[in-house]
Scaffold this active site. Structure first.
Site, mmCIF file in Angstrom:
data_model
loop_
_atom_site.group_PDB
_atom_site.id
_atom_site.type_symbol
_atom_site.label_atom_id
_atom_site.label_comp_id
_atom_site.label_asym_id
_atom_site.label_seq_id
_atom_site.Cartn_x
_atom_site.Cartn_y
_atom_site.Cartn_z
ATOM 1 N N HIS A 16 -6.682 -3.564 -0.776
ATOM 2 C CA HIS A 16 -7.282 -2.522 0.064
ATOM 3 C C HIS A 16 -7.147 -1.172 -0.631
ATOM 4 C CE1 HIS A 16 -7.108 -4.633 4.252
ATOM 5 N NE2 HIS A 16 -7.392 -5.494 3.292
ATOM 6 N N CYS A 72 -5.734 -0.688 8.626
ATOM 7 C CA CYS A 72 -5.361 -1.957 9.256
ATOM 8 C C CYS A 72 -3.830 -2.024 9.361
ATOM 9 C CB CYS A 72 -5.893 -3.126 8.431
ATOM 10 S SG CYS A 72 -5.023 -3.390 6.868
ATOM 11 N N GLU A 107 -6.063 1.699 0.484
ATOM 12 C CA GLU A 107 -4.785 2.369 0.742
ATOM 13 C C GLU A 107 -3.671 1.804 -0.132
ATOM 14 O OE1 GLU A 107 -6.654 1.850 4.943
ATOM 15 O OE2 GLU A 107 -6.804 0.897 2.982
#
Length: 149
Positions: A46, A76, A48
């Site tokens: 991801h 998430c 992040e």
């Protein structure tokens, strides 16, 4: 957030879900990330996580409490966990997760790992939502075309 949107554009060009993130320390961007799940075939790739990993390497520490992260989509639970583990000070995000299943505030404020993260959402929300909406419209359009042909 503009820099995170540029990262999202990079993801889009690579055929990934267009989500971007930047980590900021003392008002300066120290790392950037974008989704790479399809390219790497790794579930944790991801935006992040990529940005946090680069920031940790740059600062030579797994704890980066002086840092903030900007991400184009509400994080998430996995990414919120990564932020908690890195002891990030604040998370700014653009678009809200449409399905509302992120638990962002609950995770940020649960004092897990003896740390809380300040969260502020809706930063450049329209721009961040539009790049995602356009991507998924295109995906649905291609899927419909593929089924018809």
């Amino acid at each position: 957030m503009k820099a995170a949107l540029k990262c999202a554009q990079t993801a889009l060009k690579e055929g990934e879900v267009p989500i971007g993130a930047v980590v900021v320390c003392d008002g300066k961007i120290i790392s950037r990330g974008h989704n790479r799940r399809t390219k790497k075939q790794i579930a944790t790739a991801h935006a992040e996580v990529e940005a946090i990993e680069k920031a940790c390497k740059k600062l030579n520490s797994w704890r980066i409490p002086e840092c903030e992260i900007y991400v184009t989509l509400e994080p998430c639970p996995m990414c919120m966990g990564a932020m908690l583990n890195a002891r990030i000070k604040k998370c700014y995000f653009g678009a809200f997760e449409a399905k509302g299943r992120t638990l962002t505030s609950e995770i940020a404020n649960a004092n897990l790992l003896n740390h809380v993260i300040e969260v502020e959402g809706g930063i450049m929300e329209k721009e961040c939502a539009e790049i995602l909406s356009a991507f998924f419209r295109e995906m649905r359009s291609r899927t419909k075309y593929d089924k018809e042909n």
